[in-house]
Design an enzyme around this catalytic site. Structure first.
Site, short mmCIF file in Angstrom:
data_model
loop_
_atom_site.label_atom_id
_atom_site.label_comp_id
_atom_site.label_asym_id
_atom_site.label_seq_id
_atom_site.Cartn_x
_atom_site.Cartn_y
_atom_site.Cartn_z
N HIS A 256 0.84 -1.21 0.00
CA HIS A 256 0.00 0.00 0.00
C HIS A 256 0.88 1.26 0.00
O HIS A 256 0.68 2.16 -0.83
CB HIS A 256 -0.91 -0.03 1.24
CG HIS A 256 -1.85 1.13 1.35
ND1 HIS A 256 -3.15 1.10 0.93
CD2 HIS A 256 -1.66 2.38 1.85
CE1 HIS A 256 -3.73 2.27 1.16
NE2 HIS A 256 -2.84 3.07 1.73
N GLU A 257 1.84 1.30 0.91
CA GLU A 257 2.69 2.50 1.00
C GLU A 257 3.58 2.64 -0.21
O GLU A 257 3.89 3.76 -0.64
CB GLU A 257 3.52 2.48 2.29
CG GLU A 257 2.69 2.48 3.58
CD GLU A 257 1.63 3.58 3.65
OE1 GLU A 257 1.82 4.64 3.03
OE2 GLU A 257 0.59 3.35 4.31
N GLU A 286 -4.74 7.64 -3.12
CA GLU A 286 -5.27 6.38 -2.59
C GLU A 286 -5.57 5.40 -3.73
O GLU A 286 -5.49 4.19 -3.53
CB GLU A 286 -6.54 6.67 -1.77
CG GLU A 286 -6.98 5.54 -0.88
CD GLU A 286 -6.09 5.30 0.35
OE1 GLU A 286 -5.15 6.09 0.58
OE2 GLU A 286 -6.34 4.31 1.07
#
EC number: 3.4.17.19
Lengths: 495, 495
Positions: A256-257, A286
């Site tokens: 995700h990061e 996002e």
């Protein structure tokens, strides 16, 4: 030098100073000795005061008044648009109000943390009331007669409106709710159990970061309490965390990061330290972290490769084969906490917050009614009651620090990711074969060329629509979720 | 608020921003990904431009003009003295000259590094000439008719003069030279040989840092190419390095940097983020690092304890007993490099540089004559010829970055340490018994109470003279060195 050149030189220094502030924030969460906190607070405040003076500098207003946008190229006009938006936004809020918000939210964060630890809603509400009062005042200043919540949204997702989001969420909610109910009634895939060495988790997580195209010569991976990505351009650092019982948390937090970080790293270097040299909005940001994490990272093809890596790193761990592993990665569990929610349920958590915070800002919900409204809505959407405030209204830091209008960008990011995913799958018919080998490069290259490299050149909506060649809608996301979880849970309409 | 309060609030923010710049410097040497360098250069330049604007802010001059020093207490007067000194110093140098020096020295550092790597003096001299020309111009602006070199000294050692240093060094040089010659003719103690695990070195080095009172809740130890200490007050970080063949380098670099760091950590917290909240001069700073490293860390008593620790960490390593180990730690070796020199020879390296840089600044030595002058002086003092420029005139970074007047503070620090040591030994008759147990706390507590806690409250000379209850002189240092090395090498006059 032209006025535009002067403005850009000034802005470039401001952006460089913002990066410095960001770096201090990273240091605080990763490297700073504990006893340094009081001094660091003064350092941050001094930086903030320098930055505030630059954001409200009269010469910026003078330059903006003198520069003719028509004389500039696309990049120049986009820079001017972003600088003007930030300047006008800052100038609309009286300095005394901005200072009060900074002071109150800084105190409120500590009060919230204590209230959450003690499961004591009453201890938080007076402070939350003050934050809401001040933020509404700010929103009114920004809205200048328009909708307060819409005005706040512009800080996170320029161009978005509450009404538009509401319409989109109204479409999503029943579909997700029905799908969730069907999944709850079906037979669940296996659950990952056991203990997984934390050193081996970190080793594999770095491998995953590289596999997803994270550029280690312009970044680094450290451990922190909360995973985050920090910085833009040539220095974008991420953090992750480990828990022996939950290696998926480590791996998928990292992926995700990396999505966030790759976006910042891959913006055209010509935009370095300019307003275009960073992700254009929270929603678009996002979309990148989510498509890396979910549509790519939690796909059947990629989890097949990850299963083999985990078997290598940890030996046999009680999951029979790659199909069962795919099920375990995507298992839908009951739970109260947004940040721990799976793809299917995540947006239900967000919509709850969106409705409540919008009502708070519009004056339709009182702070005294907030906990009850949260609990009622939760039970309606999830089918069971909140057992304690730290699992309910006290779980997120956002409202304590004044982030109203931020929550919906999480779901908007998922919607964007859904749109991008259909376009990406169409453009890359052989993607699954690559992912099955742990090779994400066709996907990350497509995202870099279609979305990431533009940075702030286009507005958020335009960025996603031009990349995905379609109007933004929740349909692709909903179709993807129905297909994925229908298949996984053997639902009648699935497959 | 009074003018003094306003001035202090402004200064406090400036000091906080300086800490931020320092933290970026630390990050650059320890954590920063390699590819971030160009962006970091812009971030540093932006910070420097903010700091320069604050250092030359007209309101500082206004406040200084209005505040009556007589109305202030000791602390207030000392703050005012330091702020005035910095302000007047900055205002004397034209902004265009300061900017040229910043640009040229930044380029010169890279050119020096390449010239050193290629052993090519000619490649460095044109740039060095330009640096010297600009620094002389700056020195003339600062001196306002007085001695250029004396004016430069004030940046590092307020109150010092070239003539005073020259007189002191004239006294030291023949004594050190004779002692060195006698030691070279005597039988040498054993040399440490073998390979020492770097992980175990880092483990023991952290133990040493704590043993010397380094406060890990306000600091941290990392590896870097060069050992250094960074920061003031509540966040003072050090670095060290490891080399399998040379664990002493790791351990004594650490103890040296702990001396610097403990000074910054132990200043009275009332002075935090004020001009008094940092070491008062380079010389006083070096007195702390040197007394930690040498008079305490290389003493017979402490090395006895260290020997036992090393045996525990590394097993048998070919040194028979604690006496032989004490000899190995203090062995006097031939060599060319200042930073690798032992206590006995170190000051000879420094005096060479002092004489040459003073002559350069006063116009008595041409850059074209520099290498020859260096080599002649080195052979005269050390008895053998420089074999290549990277072992001679190109070995130090200082001149390339414009640090003229800095070198003598190293030797001044040793002289200060000699004075402090006699007072400390007199005050703590049982110190050796504690050191033999690895307990440095009587010594570090004495230094904290006698020197460190004052920060910038007194001038450098006053700081040392009041702590050591004597006039500053080289005699204590020379006596200490004659006693120590006379004993170790069995010289006739040895103690």
């Amino acid at each position: 030098m032209s006025d535009y050149d002067d403005l850009m030189a000034f802005t470039r220094d401001t952006m460089a100073l913002q990066q410095v502030s960001g770096r201090l924030g990273w240091d605080q969460e990763t490297m700073m000795p504990r006893g340094a906190a009081p001094q660091r607070a003064e350092e941050m405040a001094a930086m903030e005061s320098v930055l505030h003076a630059r954001r409200t500098a009269p010469q910026v207003g003078d330059w903006l008044g003198k520069i003719d946008a028509e004389s500039l190229d696309d990049v120049g006009r986009a820079n001017l648009r972003e600088i003007r938006r930030t300047y006008e936004r800052t100038m609309k809020v009286p300095a005394t109000l901005a200072a009060r918000i900074a002071r109150v939210t800084s105190e409120a964060q500590g009060i919230w943390a204590e209230a959450r630890a003690a499961d004591d809603v009453a201890a938080f509400l007076p402070t939350l009331s003050e934050v809401i009062m001040l933020k509404r005042e700010e929103g009114q200043a920004l809205a200048a007669g328009g909708d307060v919540y819409d005005a706040m949204l512009q800080d996170y997702e320029p161009g978005a409106t509450g009404a538009e989001l509401q319409a989109m969420f109204n479409e999503m909610r029943p579909v997700l709710s029905d799908l969730r109910a069907a999944v709850r009634d079906a037979e669940a895939p296996p659950r990952l159990e056991g203990s997984f060495d934390e050193g081996a988790q970190m080793k594999l997580t770095r491998q995953l970061a590289k596999a997803f195209g994270y550029d280690m010569s312009h970044g680094r991976v450290d451990k922190a309490v909360h995973p985050f990505s920090s910085g833009s351009g040539l220095d974008v650092r991420i953090t992750t965390r480990t828990n022996p019982a939950d290696p998926f948390n480590c791996f998928y937090s990292t992926i995700h990061e990396v999505g966030h970080a790759a976006y910042e790293q891959n913006i055209d270097r010509a935009h370095l330290l300019t307003p275009l040299g960073r992700g254009v909005s929270m929603g678009v940001h996002e979309s990148q972290s989510r498509i890396y994490e979910n549509q790519i990272g939690r796909s059947r093809a990629f989890t097949g490769w990850l299963f083999a890596q985990m078997r290598q790193a940890f030996g046999e761990f009680g999951i029979a084969d790659a199909d069962a592993f795919y099920g375990a990665v995507n298992r839908v569990n009951d739970g109260y906490i947004r940040t721990e929610a799976d793809e299917l349920q995540y947006n239900l958590h967000v919509m709850l917050r969106f409705d409540l915070e919008r009502a708070l800002m519009q004056g339709d919900l009182l702070v005294s009614e907030l906990e009850g409204a949260w609990n009622d809505r939760f039970e309606a959407d999830f089918g069971y009651a909140v057992d304690k405030p730290s699992h309910g209204v006290l779980q997120d830091v956002h409202w304590s620090v004044g982030l109203f209008g931020y929550f919906p960008t999480y779901s908007l990011g998922n919607v964007y990711a859904g749109c991008l995913n259909t376009a990406m799958q169409a453009a890359l018919p052989d993607l699954d074969a690559a992912l099955a080998q742990g090779d994400t490069s066709p996907a990350t290259a497509w995202l870099r060329e279609s979305v990431q490299k533009y940075g702030g050149l286009m507005q958020p909506k335009e960025t996603i629509e031009s990349a995905s060649a379609q109007k933004i809608s929740a349909a692709p996301l909903l179709g993807y979720l129905k297909g994925k979880f229908g298949g996984l849970y053997g639902l009648p309409s699935g497959g």
